[in-house]
Design a protein around this motif. Structure first.
Motif, short mmCIF file in Angstrom:
data_model
loop_
_atom_site.label_atom_id
_atom_site.label_comp_id
_atom_site.label_asym_id
_atom_site.label_seq_id
_atom_site.Cartn_x
_atom_site.Cartn_y
_atom_site.Cartn_z
N SER A 12 19.39 -6.60 -1.00
CA SER A 12 19.49 -6.22 -2.29
C SER A 12 18.41 -5.66 -3.01
O SER A 12 18.28 -4.82 -3.99
N SER A 13 17.16 -6.36 -2.69
CA SER A 13 15.92 -5.90 -3.31
C SER A 13 15.73 -4.19 -2.82
O SER A 13 15.15 -3.49 -3.66
N LEU A 14 16.01 -4.06 -1.63
CA LEU A 14 15.86 -2.59 -1.14
C LEU A 14 16.79 -1.57 -1.84
O LEU A 14 16.41 -0.50 -2.31
N PHE A 15 18.00 -2.03 -1.99
CA PHE A 15 18.96 -1.29 -2.88
C PHE A 15 18.53 -0.98 -4.09
O PHE A 15 18.63 0.24 -4.91
N LEU A 16 18.08 -2.07 -4.89
CA LEU A 16 17.57 -1.65 -6.39
C LEU A 16 16.45 -0.89 -6.31
O LEU A 16 16.23 -0.30 -7.32
N ASN A 17 15.59 -1.20 -5.39
CA ASN A 17 14.21 -0.44 -5.25
C ASN A 17 14.57 1.09 -5.03
O ASN A 17 14.17 2.16 -5.82
N TRP A 20 16.30 2.53 -8.47
CA TRP A 20 15.06 2.90 -9.27
C TRP A 20 14.25 4.38 -8.98
O TRP A 20 14.02 4.94 -9.50
N VAL A 21 14.07 4.33 -7.58
CA VAL A 21 13.25 5.68 -7.15
C VAL A 21 14.27 6.87 -7.48
O VAL A 21 13.72 7.69 -8.12
N THR A 22 15.44 6.66 -6.96
CA THR A 22 16.20 7.89 -7.39
C THR A 22 16.49 8.09 -9.01
O THR A 22 16.39 9.46 -9.38
N LEU A 23 16.61 7.26 -9.70
CA LEU A 23 16.41 7.43 -11.25
C LEU A 23 15.24 8.03 -11.65
O LEU A 23 15.10 9.09 -12.59
#
Length: 76
Positions: A12-17, A20-23
């Motif tokens: 989940s931390s990788l998905f959230l990271n 954020w990078v995509t945004l």
């Protein structure tokens, strides 16, 4: 279904990271596109003088902006 949930909770931390990078990338791209579009729009609306170096610069910048615009705009 349990395997999918385990993959999501473990990473989940990788998905959230990644989200954020995509945004961040899309925000930077939107801001740069706005700035480039604003500059091109202003340059293309400047009236061209009859002669001189200003005419050459404006015609050259209009030519370059036309190439830029036509390469990114898809005609139907």
């Amino acid at each position: 279904m349990n395997n999918l949930w385990k993959i999501f909770t473990d990473n989940s931390s990788l998905f959230l990271n990644g989200a954020w990078v995509t945004l961040y990338i899309s925000l930077i791209g939107t801001i740069l596109g706005l700035i480039i579009g604003l500059i091109l729009g202003v340059v293309r609306t400047i009236p061209q003088p009859d002669k001189g170096i200003k005419r050459f610069i404006l015609k050259t910048s209009n030519f370059i902006s036309t190439i830029y615009i036509e390469s990114f705009v898809e005609l139907p």
